[in-house]
Design a protein around this motif. Structure first.
Motif, mmCIF file in Angstrom:
data_model
loop_
_atom_site.group_PDB
_atom_site.id
_atom_site.type_symbol
_atom_site.label_atom_id
_atom_site.label_comp_id
_atom_site.label_asym_id
_atom_site.label_seq_id
_atom_site.Cartn_x
_atom_site.Cartn_y
_atom_site.Cartn_z
ATOM 1 N N THR A 67 -25.684 -19.067 45.984
ATOM 2 C CA THR A 67 -24.511 -18.370 46.485
ATOM 3 C C THR A 67 -23.331 -18.606 45.551
ATOM 4 O O THR A 67 -23.327 -19.585 44.789
ATOM 5 C CB THR A 67 -24.176 -18.829 47.928
ATOM 6 N N GLY A 68 -22.372 -17.711 45.600
ATOM 7 C CA GLY A 68 -21.213 -17.791 44.722
ATOM 8 C C GLY A 68 -20.473 -19.114 44.820
ATOM 9 O O GLY A 68 -20.223 -19.608 45.914
ATOM 10 N N GLY A 69 -20.141 -19.665 43.676
ATOM 11 C CA GLY A 69 -19.381 -20.902 43.611
ATOM 12 C C GLY A 69 -20.221 -22.156 43.532
ATOM 13 O O GLY A 69 -19.715 -23.227 43.191
ATOM 14 N N MET A 70 -21.506 -22.046 43.835
ATOM 15 C CA MET A 70 -22.361 -23.227 43.830
ATOM 16 C C MET A 70 -22.524 -23.779 42.405
ATOM 17 O O MET A 70 -22.554 -24.992 42.201
ATOM 18 C CB MET A 70 -23.716 -22.898 44.457
ATOM 19 N N GLY A 71 -22.606 -22.899 41.418
ATOM 20 C CA GLY A 71 -22.706 -23.354 40.031
ATOM 21 C C GLY A 71 -21.422 -24.028 39.560
ATOM 22 O O GLY A 71 -21.461 -24.966 38.763
ATOM 23 N N ASP A 72 -20.290 -23.560 40.061
ATOM 24 C CA ASP A 72 -19.021 -24.202 39.714
ATOM 25 C C ASP A 72 -18.981 -25.619 40.268
ATOM 26 O O ASP A 72 -18.474 -26.535 39.622
ATOM 27 C CB ASP A 72 -17.846 -23.390 40.247
ATOM 28 N N LEU A 73 -19.521 -25.802 41.463
ATOM 29 C CA LEU A 73 -19.584 -27.140 42.047
ATOM 30 C C LEU A 73 -20.510 -28.038 41.229
ATOM 31 O O LEU A 73 -20.200 -29.207 40.986
ATOM 32 C CB LEU A 73 -20.051 -27.066 43.507
ATOM 33 N N LEU A 74 -21.635 -27.491 40.772
ATOM 34 C CA LEU A 74 -22.533 -28.259 39.897
ATOM 35 C C LEU A 74 -21.793 -28.693 38.639
ATOM 36 O O LEU A 74 -21.858 -29.854 38.224
ATOM 37 C CB LEU A 74 -23.761 -27.423 39.526
ATOM 38 N N THR A 75 -21.085 -27.778 38.016
ATOM 39 C CA THR A 75 -20.322 -28.096 36.825
ATOM 40 C C THR A 75 -19.301 -29.194 37.120
ATOM 41 O O THR A 75 -19.119 -30.118 36.319
ATOM 42 C CB THR A 75 -19.624 -26.833 36.274
ATOM 43 N N GLY A 76 -18.656 -29.120 38.275
ATOM 44 C CA GLY A 76 -17.701 -30.150 38.679
ATOM 45 C C GLY A 76 -18.354 -31.507 38.864
ATOM 46 O O GLY A 76 -17.776 -32.542 38.501
ATOM 47 N N CYS A 77 -19.559 -31.519 39.428
ATOM 48 C CA CYS A 77 -20.293 -32.784 39.597
ATOM 49 C C CYS A 77 -20.564 -33.428 38.243
ATOM 50 O O CYS A 77 -20.356 -34.633 38.053
ATOM 51 C CB CYS A 77 -21.628 -32.548 40.310
ATOM 52 N N ILE A 78 -21.020 -32.615 37.302
ATOM 53 C CA ILE A 78 -21.327 -33.128 35.967
ATOM 54 C C ILE A 78 -20.040 -33.598 35.282
ATOM 55 O O ILE A 78 -19.997 -34.681 34.686
ATOM 56 C CB ILE A 78 -22.066 -32.066 35.136
ATOM 57 N N ALA A 79 -18.976 -32.813 35.392
ATOM 58 C CA ALA A 79 -17.700 -33.178 34.765
ATOM 59 C C ALA A 79 -17.165 -34.485 35.336
ATOM 60 O O ALA A 79 -16.642 -35.331 34.587
ATOM 61 C CB ALA A 79 -16.678 -32.059 34.973
ATOM 62 N N ALA A 80 -17.301 -34.681 36.638
ATOM 63 C CA ALA A 80 -16.818 -35.911 37.262
ATOM 64 C C ALA A 80 -17.572 -37.123 36.723
ATOM 65 O O ALA A 80 -16.977 -38.175 36.471
ATOM 66 C CB ALA A 80 -16.963 -35.824 38.782
ATOM 67 N N LEU A 81 -18.870 -36.975 36.519
ATOM 68 C CA LEU A 81 -19.655 -38.093 35.993
ATOM 69 C C LEU A 81 -19.315 -38.380 34.532
ATOM 70 O O LEU A 81 -19.242 -39.540 34.123
ATOM 71 C CB LEU A 81 -21.145 -37.815 36.176
ATOM 72 N N VAL A 82 -19.098 -37.322 33.740
ATOM 73 C CA VAL A 82 -18.673 -37.512 32.347
ATOM 74 C C VAL A 82 -17.326 -38.241 32.331
ATOM 75 O O VAL A 82 -17.121 -39.181 31.555
ATOM 76 C CB VAL A 82 -18.586 -36.160 31.597
ATOM 77 N N ALA A 83 -16.409 -37.840 33.215
ATOM 78 C CA ALA A 83 -15.092 -38.478 33.278
ATOM 79 C C ALA A 83 -15.185 -39.949 33.669
ATOM 80 O O ALA A 83 -14.317 -40.743 33.320
ATOM 81 C CB ALA A 83 -14.197 -37.724 34.261
ATOM 82 N N GLN A 84 -16.248 -40.312 34.385
ATOM 83 C CA GLN A 84 -16.446 -41.705 34.787
ATOM 84 C C GLN A 84 -17.172 -42.521 33.729
ATOM 85 O O GLN A 84 -17.464 -43.691 33.936
ATOM 86 C CB GLN A 84 -17.229 -41.759 36.099
ATOM 87 N N GLY A 85 -17.507 -41.899 32.598
ATOM 88 C CA GLY A 85 -18.104 -42.631 31.499
ATOM 89 C C GLY A 85 -19.593 -42.424 31.295
ATOM 90 O O GLY A 85 -20.186 -43.024 30.409
ATOM 91 N N PHE A 86 -20.219 -41.576 32.085
ATOM 92 C CA PHE A 86 -21.640 -41.286 31.878
ATOM 93 C C PHE A 86 -21.799 -40.501 30.580
ATOM 94 O O PHE A 86 -20.977 -39.641 30.258
ATOM 95 C CB PHE A 86 -22.197 -40.424 33.019
ATOM 96 N N ALA A 87 -22.864 -40.765 29.842
ATOM 97 C CA ALA A 87 -23.207 -39.934 28.699
ATOM 98 C C ALA A 87 -23.544 -38.538 29.226
ATOM 99 O O ALA A 87 -24.020 -38.395 30.359
ATOM 100 C CB ALA A 87 -24.402 -40.524 27.962
#
Length: 195
Positions: A110-130
């Protein structure tokens, strides 16, 4: 996501020059940062099969016929980490065996679900994950939250915002609640991967 519209291109390229970032896959269909030379090894793209097919110059059926090959080809062409969304999302990273996320459900299409996935990944990168680790962990958190969100209410009418409380619970595996342990709560060997 850009909803199929052409992206801002040059402005986004300048902004992203100094950052390894996840890129919403809606940008894959227009002339934009995914066609530009600024994508680097630390970037993550998240196409669904239709977007992957457009980028690869083939049909969605071709992508679905061999999802591993499509994910690997995208990864090699783009030089980035790729999360090929769909049933059994595949995470392809340079020099790694592809990871398969065996979670998620059709309600998540559904619309917006991919944006949430991108946000999940971005949050982990911001926390120092490779970036590669963030792509796998983010895709798993996202899919696990989607499964948790539909347990009581069902898949029909699922919205990205329905995943938010579950993302928080699953991202905090050490907290125990009436809902049970977090995503990694039962996996001793994986505890070090969760910071």
């Amino acid at each position: 996501g850009q909803g199929g519209q052409e992206v801002i291109g040059d402005d986004l390229n300048v902004f992203f020059e100094d950052f390894a970032v996840p890129v919403s896959a809606g940008q894959i269909s227009g002339k934009g940062i995914l066609d530009a030379p600024t994508l680097r090894l630390g970037d993550v793209v998240t196409p669904h099969p239709g977007e992957a097919a457009r980028r690869l110059g083939c049909t969605t059926t071709d992508v679905q016929r061999d999802r591993f090959a499509a994910a690997r080809e995208l990864q090699e062409r783009m030089g980035t980490h790729v999360v090929l969304k769909g049933a059994g999302s595949i995470v392809a990273s340079p020099g790694r065996v592809p990871a398969v996320v065996c979670a998620g459900n059709p309600g998540m299409a559904t619309g917006g679900m991919g944006d949430l996935l991108t946000g999940c990944i971005a949050a982990l990168v911001a926390q120092g994950f490779a970036a590669g680790d963030a792509a796998v962990a983010g895709a798993l958190l996202h899919a696990g939250a989607g499964d948790a969100a539909v347990r009581d209410e069902g898949e029909r009418g699922l919205l990205p915002s329905d995943l938010l409380p579950w993302l928080r619970r699953l991202a905090n595996p050490m907290r125990r609640s009436r809902h049970g342990p977090g995503l990694a709560g039962g996996c001793r060997s994986n505890r070090r991967a969760w910071r």
